[in-house]
Write an enzyme that holds these catalytic residues in place. Sequence first.
Site, PDB file in Angstrom:
ATOM      1  N   ASP A   1      53.158 111.229 -50.773  1.00  0.00           N
ATOM      2  CA  ASP A   1      53.885 110.012 -50.183  1.00  0.00           C
ATOM      3  C   ASP A   1      55.225 109.927 -50.756  1.00  0.00           C
ATOM      4  O   ASP A   1      55.911 110.827 -51.153  1.00  0.00           O
ATOM      5  CB  ASP A   1      53.031 108.646 -50.810  1.00  0.00           C
ATOM      6  CG  ASP A   1      53.005 107.764 -49.582  1.00  0.00           C
ATOM      7  OD1 ASP A   1      53.835 107.394 -48.828  1.00  0.00           O
ATOM      8  OD2 ASP A   1      51.840 107.195 -49.673  1.00  0.00           O
TER       9      ASP A   1
ATOM     10  N   ASP B   1      57.870 106.985 -44.087  1.00  0.00           N
ATOM     11  CA  ASP B   1      56.503 106.465 -44.976  1.00  0.00           C
ATOM     12  C   ASP B   1      55.497 106.413 -43.665  1.00  0.00           C
ATOM     13  O   ASP B   1      55.536 105.439 -43.184  1.00  0.00           O
ATOM     14  CB  ASP B   1      56.878 105.161 -45.560  1.00  0.00           C
ATOM     15  CG  ASP B   1      55.636 104.552 -46.167  1.00  0.00           C
ATOM     16  OD1 ASP B   1      54.585 105.544 -46.354  1.00  0.00           O
ATOM     17  OD2 ASP B   1      55.600 103.615 -46.531  1.00  0.00           O
TER      18      ASP B   1
ATOM     19  N   HIS C   1      59.784 100.861 -45.417  1.00  0.00           N
ATOM     20  CA  HIS C   1      59.287 100.031 -44.452  1.00  0.00           C
ATOM     21  C   HIS C   1      60.326  99.476 -43.669  1.00  0.00           C
ATOM     22  O   HIS C   1      60.163  98.226 -42.973  1.00  0.00           O
ATOM     23  CB  HIS C   1      58.298  98.777 -45.207  1.00  0.00           C
ATOM     24  CG  HIS C   1      57.177  99.488 -45.687  1.00  0.00           C
ATOM     25  ND1 HIS C   1      56.042  98.759 -45.804  1.00  0.00           N
ATOM     26  CD2 HIS C   1      56.656 100.576 -45.640  1.00  0.00           C
ATOM     27  CE1 HIS C   1      54.824  99.209 -46.219  1.00  0.00           C
ATOM     28  NE2 HIS C   1      55.183 100.567 -45.877  1.00  0.00           N
TER      29      HIS C   1
ATOM     30  N   HIS D   1      49.131 110.305 -45.775  1.00  0.00           N
ATOM     31  CA  HIS D   1      48.696 109.591 -45.076  1.00  0.00           C
ATOM     32  C   HIS D   1      49.654 109.630 -43.571  1.00  0.00           C
ATOM     33  O   HIS D   1      50.780 109.589 -43.978  1.00  0.00           O
ATOM     34  CB  HIS D   1      48.551 107.969 -45.296  1.00  0.00           C
ATOM     35  CG  HIS D   1      49.712 107.162 -45.581  1.00  0.00           C
ATOM     36  ND1 HIS D   1      50.356 106.344 -44.487  1.00  0.00           N
ATOM     37  CD2 HIS D   1      50.397 107.178 -46.717  1.00  0.00           C
ATOM     38  CE1 HIS D   1      51.503 106.134 -45.126  1.00  0.00           C
ATOM     39  NE2 HIS D   1      51.737 106.296 -46.438  1.00  0.00           N
TER      40      HIS D   1
ATOM     41  N   GLU E   1      46.233 104.019 -44.673  1.00  0.00           N
ATOM     42  CA  GLU E   1      46.715 103.667 -45.720  1.00  0.00           C
ATOM     43  C   GLU E   1      47.447 102.487 -45.896  1.00  0.00           C
ATOM     44  O   GLU E   1      47.181 101.868 -47.077  1.00  0.00           O
ATOM     45  CB  GLU E   1      47.469 104.904 -46.276  1.00  0.00           C
ATOM     46  CG  GLU E   1      48.043 104.989 -47.544  1.00  0.00           C
ATOM     47  CD  GLU E   1      49.228 104.335 -48.025  1.00  0.00           C
ATOM     48  OE1 GLU E   1      49.676 104.390 -49.390  1.00  0.00           O
ATOM     49  OE2 GLU E   1      49.936 103.778 -47.341  1.00  0.00           O
ATOM     50  N   GLU E   2      48.119 102.153 -44.844  1.00  0.00           N
ATOM     51  CA  GLU E   2      49.278 101.092 -45.031  1.00  0.00           C
ATOM     52  C   GLU E   2      48.322  99.648 -45.102  1.00  0.00           C
ATOM     53  O   GLU E   2      48.889  98.663 -45.220  1.00  0.00           O
ATOM     54  CB  GLU E   2      50.212 101.042 -43.598  1.00  0.00           C
ATOM     55  CG  GLU E   2      51.003 102.151 -43.888  1.00  0.00           C
ATOM     56  CD  GLU E   2      52.327 102.135 -44.995  1.00  0.00           C
ATOM     57  OE1 GLU E   2      52.183 101.079 -45.884  1.00  0.00           O
ATOM     58  OE2 GLU E   2      53.115 103.062 -45.157  1.00  0.00           O
TER      59      GLU E   2
END
Length: 334
Positions: A222, A168, A309, A66, A199-200
């Site tokens: 990922d 990410d 994140h 992603h 995706e998130e």
Amino acid sequence: MSKVFEYYTQVGGAFGPSGREDGVREVIGALAGDFCDDIQTDALGNLICRKKGTAQDKKKILFAAHMDSIGIVATCIDEKGFIRFSQVGGLSWSDLINIPVRFANGIRGVISFEEKTPWREMSLSHLFLDIGAKDKKEAESMVCVGDFAVFEATPFIQNGVLVGPYLDNRIGCVALLLAMEQLPETVENDLYFVFTVQEEVGLRGAGPAAFAIQPDIGIAVDVTDTGDLPEQKYPMACYMGKGPTIKIMDSSVICSPEITAKLDALAQQLGIDSQHEILQFGGTDTAMLQKTALGALAGAVSIPTRYIHSPSEMCSERDVEGAAKLLAAFAVHA
């Protein structure tokens, strides 16, 4: 400059929160063009790069990484010019205090918090964005409600360790690009390298892309958490710098045993250090690849990453290189 860091600075530097991936797609498309036979973009914005196979009984193998990131979206501007915002993807307020962010138009600001709110009661609703505007009118001339913003941070590499925002999953995209680069001129199977969107915010892009392709095998690429930090909340046998991980399961998927076994065997044959991954919280595009149409064999290769994140995620360059080598081998020998 290493190839990993070179690709990451290009892909990671592009603006691309969930639903706004155009800039990332443009960069990846330019880099991937020499390694595939055709490139398409579907209605959702997924970038689909195909390398045609030559075998009569060829399989369709889909690799997905992603390209979207988490971010914030402006929801309200008060009379003093301060901006309230909502999250795009999973964010923790504790990672955002005094963090600079950047909007697509180049406007920058700093996230701060209501200082009278007790720390134990703090949440995202107590944070605001300061763009230095003198009042609401000036702020509205700079930012509109509905504008998205991303972390503004300078990446660096030190002793083989890469630090920066949006590993990410831009580092997964880098691993996939490096794998494409390592492929021979001709391959037996039809290979699809899909850089997915959104995706998130719920794995929204991978499903339609996989449904259109209907692969026999789907491999997601990922990042994953590590278990190597002091006082870790839960045990996890995954360490930064000890090789890419081969996913066994996460909260959304149980990987196909034959795919896991094949990845294990290839890693051993090629001398690639690898680890098994069981992610207790969260999921990846793997689940959507597995559930497409009548179903597909599915697995995942992940990059062990610390501080996911946050604006300063961290991974090992060696793990990225190992992941790329393993993915390229699977593409050829699956």
